[in-house]
Design a protein around this motif. Structure first.
Motif, PDB file in Angstrom:
ATOM      1  N   TYR A  10      34.020  40.445  35.495  1.00 45.74           N
ATOM      2  CA  TYR A  10      35.312  39.761  35.572  1.00 45.74           C
ATOM      3  C   TYR A  10      35.209  38.558  36.496  1.00 45.74           C
ATOM      4  O   TYR A  10      34.331  38.498  37.359  1.00 45.74           O
ATOM      5  CB  TYR A  10      36.393  40.688  36.147  1.00 45.74           C
ATOM      6  CG  TYR A  10      36.626  41.974  35.403  1.00 45.74           C
ATOM      7  CD1 TYR A  10      36.719  42.014  34.020  1.00 45.74           C
ATOM      8  CD2 TYR A  10      36.768  43.162  36.105  1.00 45.74           C
ATOM      9  CE1 TYR A  10      36.959  43.206  33.351  1.00 45.74           C
ATOM     10  CE2 TYR A  10      37.013  44.358  35.437  1.00 45.74           C
ATOM     11  CZ  TYR A  10      37.107  44.374  34.070  1.00 45.74           C
ATOM     12  OH  TYR A  10      37.347  45.555  33.423  1.00 45.74           O
ATOM     13  N   SER A  15      42.334  37.921  37.297  1.00 44.77           N
ATOM     14  CA  SER A  15      42.817  39.135  37.956  1.00 44.77           C
ATOM     15  C   SER A  15      44.270  39.457  37.609  1.00 44.77           C
ATOM     16  O   SER A  15      44.587  40.576  37.217  1.00 44.77           O
ATOM     17  CB  SER A  15      42.655  39.007  39.465  1.00 44.77           C
ATOM     18  OG  SER A  15      43.130  40.165  40.096  1.00 44.77           O
ATOM     19  N   ARG A  18      44.630  40.511  34.003  1.00 47.08           N
ATOM     20  CA  ARG A  18      44.160  41.884  33.790  1.00 47.08           C
ATOM     21  C   ARG A  18      45.232  42.873  34.221  1.00 47.08           C
ATOM     22  O   ARG A  18      45.452  43.885  33.542  1.00 47.08           O
ATOM     23  CB  ARG A  18      42.837  42.137  34.512  1.00 47.08           C
ATOM     24  CG  ARG A  18      41.654  41.451  33.840  1.00 47.08           C
ATOM     25  CD  ARG A  18      40.316  41.956  34.341  1.00 47.08           C
ATOM     26  NE  ARG A  18      40.209  42.098  35.775  1.00 47.08           N
ATOM     27  CZ  ARG A  18      39.897  41.109  36.617  1.00 47.08           C
ATOM     28  NH1 ARG A  18      39.660  39.902  36.171  1.00 47.08           N
ATOM     29  NH2 ARG A  18      39.808  41.338  37.908  1.00 47.08           N
ATOM     30  N   ASP A  19      45.917  42.582  35.318  1.00 47.69           N
ATOM     31  CA  ASP A  19      47.015  43.454  35.753  1.00 47.69           C
ATOM     32  C   ASP A  19      48.077  43.546  34.657  1.00 47.69           C
ATOM     33  O   ASP A  19      48.611  44.624  34.406  1.00 47.69           O
ATOM     34  CB  ASP A  19      47.650  42.933  37.045  1.00 47.69           C
ATOM     35  CG  ASP A  19      46.752  43.097  38.259  1.00 47.69           C
ATOM     36  OD1 ASP A  19      45.780  43.876  38.195  1.00 47.69           O
ATOM     37  OD2 ASP A  19      47.023  42.417  39.273  1.00 47.69           O
ATOM     38  N   HIS A  21      47.685  43.436  31.486  1.00 43.40           N
ATOM     39  CA  HIS A  21      47.200  44.151  30.304  1.00 43.40           C
ATOM     40  C   HIS A  21      46.511  45.477  30.635  1.00 43.40           C
ATOM     41  O   HIS A  21      45.969  46.127  29.748  1.00 43.40           O
ATOM     42  CB  HIS A  21      46.241  43.251  29.519  1.00 43.40           C
ATOM     43  CG  HIS A  21      46.917  42.034  28.986  1.00 43.40           C
ATOM     44  ND1 HIS A  21      47.677  42.049  27.841  1.00 43.40           N
ATOM     45  CD2 HIS A  21      46.979  40.767  29.465  1.00 43.40           C
ATOM     46  CE1 HIS A  21      48.168  40.843  27.627  1.00 43.40           C
ATOM     47  NE2 HIS A  21      47.764  40.053  28.596  1.00 43.40           N
ATOM     48  N   ARG A  22      46.573  45.881  31.913  1.00 43.26           N
ATOM     49  CA  ARG A  22      45.857  47.086  32.341  1.00 43.26           C
ATOM     50  C   ARG A  22      46.349  48.355  31.623  1.00 43.26           C
ATOM     51  O   ARG A  22      45.560  49.217  31.259  1.00 43.26           O
ATOM     52  CB  ARG A  22      45.948  47.260  33.858  1.00 43.26           C
ATOM     53  CG  ARG A  22      44.954  48.287  34.382  1.00 43.26           C
ATOM     54  CD  ARG A  22      44.819  48.249  35.890  1.00 43.26           C
ATOM     55  NE  ARG A  22      44.735  46.941  36.489  1.00 43.26           N
ATOM     56  CZ  ARG A  22      43.651  46.158  36.503  1.00 43.26           C
ATOM     57  NH1 ARG A  22      42.552  46.567  35.912  1.00 43.26           N
ATOM     58  NH2 ARG A  22      43.674  44.985  37.094  1.00 43.26           N
ATOM     59  N   THR A  23      47.640  48.492  31.396  1.00 39.92           N
ATOM     60  CA  THR A  23      48.167  49.684  30.736  1.00 39.92           C
ATOM     61  C   THR A  23      47.587  49.822  29.327  1.00 39.92           C
ATOM     62  O   THR A  23      47.153  50.907  28.928  1.00 39.92           O
ATOM     63  CB  THR A  23      49.702  49.645  30.688  1.00 39.92           C
ATOM     64  OG1 THR A  23      50.203  49.604  32.023  1.00 39.92           O
ATOM     65  CG2 THR A  23      50.273  50.864  29.972  1.00 39.92           C
ATOM     66  N   HIS A  25      44.783  48.415  28.226  1.00 40.18           N
ATOM     67  CA  HIS A  25      43.342  48.635  28.383  1.00 40.18           C
ATOM     68  C   HIS A  25      43.066  50.104  28.685  1.00 40.18           C
ATOM     69  O   HIS A  25      42.208  50.728  28.047  1.00 40.18           O
ATOM     70  CB  HIS A  25      42.809  47.734  29.510  1.00 40.18           C
ATOM     71  CG  HIS A  25      41.455  48.101  30.013  1.00 40.18           C
ATOM     72  ND1 HIS A  25      40.295  47.845  29.309  1.00 40.18           N
ATOM     73  CD2 HIS A  25      41.072  48.721  31.166  1.00 40.18           C
ATOM     74  CE1 HIS A  25      39.259  48.275  30.006  1.00 40.18           C
ATOM     75  NE2 HIS A  25      39.700  48.805  31.129  1.00 40.18           N
ATOM     76  N   ARG A  26      43.798  50.674  29.611  1.00 41.21           N
ATOM     77  CA  ARG A  26      43.567  52.077  29.973  1.00 41.21           C
ATOM     78  C   ARG A  26      43.927  53.024  28.828  1.00 41.21           C
ATOM     79  O   ARG A  26      43.268  54.054  28.647  1.00 41.21           O
ATOM     80  CB  ARG A  26      44.327  52.433  31.239  1.00 41.21           C
ATOM     81  CG  ARG A  26      43.671  51.821  32.463  1.00 41.21           C
ATOM     82  CD  ARG A  26      44.269  52.310  33.739  1.00 41.21           C
ATOM     83  NE  ARG A  26      43.527  51.761  34.868  1.00 41.21           N
ATOM     84  CZ  ARG A  26      44.001  51.704  36.089  1.00 41.21           C
ATOM     85  NH1 ARG A  26      45.214  52.159  36.355  1.00 41.21           N
ATOM     86  NH2 ARG A  26      43.267  51.189  37.059  1.00 41.21           N
ATOM     87  N   PRO A  43      35.892  51.098  37.494  1.00 43.18           N
ATOM     88  CA  PRO A  43      35.683  49.744  38.006  1.00 43.18           C
ATOM     89  C   PRO A  43      34.596  49.728  39.076  1.00 43.18           C
ATOM     90  O   PRO A  43      34.363  50.739  39.753  1.00 43.18           O
ATOM     91  CB  PRO A  43      37.047  49.380  38.604  1.00 43.18           C
ATOM     92  CG  PRO A  43      37.633  50.702  39.000  1.00 43.18           C
ATOM     93  CD  PRO A  43      37.140  51.689  37.981  1.00 43.18           C
ATOM     94  N   PHE A  71      41.486  43.961  26.949  1.00 42.56           N
ATOM     95  CA  PHE A  71      40.940  42.949  27.864  1.00 42.56           C
ATOM     96  C   PHE A  71      40.084  41.948  27.102  1.00 42.56           C
ATOM     97  O   PHE A  71      40.161  40.743  27.340  1.00 42.56           O
ATOM     98  CB  PHE A  71      40.096  43.606  28.958  1.00 42.56           C
ATOM     99  CG  PHE A  71      40.870  44.169  30.120  1.00 42.56           C
ATOM    100  CD1 PHE A  71      42.251  44.206  30.154  1.00 42.56           C
ATOM    101  CD2 PHE A  71      40.180  44.678  31.211  1.00 42.56           C
ATOM    102  CE1 PHE A  71      42.934  44.724  31.239  1.00 42.56           C
ATOM    103  CE2 PHE A  71      40.854  45.194  32.311  1.00 42.56           C
ATOM    104  CZ  PHE A  71      42.234  45.224  32.318  1.00 42.56           C
TER     105      PHE A  71
END
Length: 94
Positions: A10, A15, A18-19, A21-23, A25-26, A43, A71
């Motif tokens: 990354y 950063s 990514r926050d 789209h984190r939900t 992605h996870r 990570p 991501f």
């Protein structure tokens, strides 16, 4: 099936995106864990990437799977490095 290590790199500039789209992605990763494709992931401690240990037929099919990561679809991964891995000892060697 073979084991592979997938390394994401990354950049600091992505950063906050990514926050955002984190939900998603996870959720995508959780589904791969449920299907036993991703065996372990997390990570890197410095925040500059992530590692995945993955079961796959071959590198090409694995690259297609990882292209579906939210991501990746949002261009938030600067580099993806895929390597086949042959564990010699420990949990993944059994």
């Amino acid at each position: 099936m073979s084991l592979f290590v997938v390394e994401y790199t990354y950049t600091p500039e992505t950063s906050s995106l990514r926050d955002d789209h984190r939900t998603q992605h996870r959720g995508w990763v959780s589904e791969l864990v449920r299907r036993k494709i991703v065996r372990s992931t997390g990570p890197l401690a410095d925040g500059h990437g992530a590692l995945f240990i993955v079961d796959a037929e071959d590198e090409d099919s694995l690259a297609r799977v990882f292209a579906q990561d939210p991501f990746a679809q949002e261009n938030l991964v600067a580099k993806v490095h895929i390597r086949e891995w042959t564990p010699a000892m420990g949990e993944f060697s059994e």
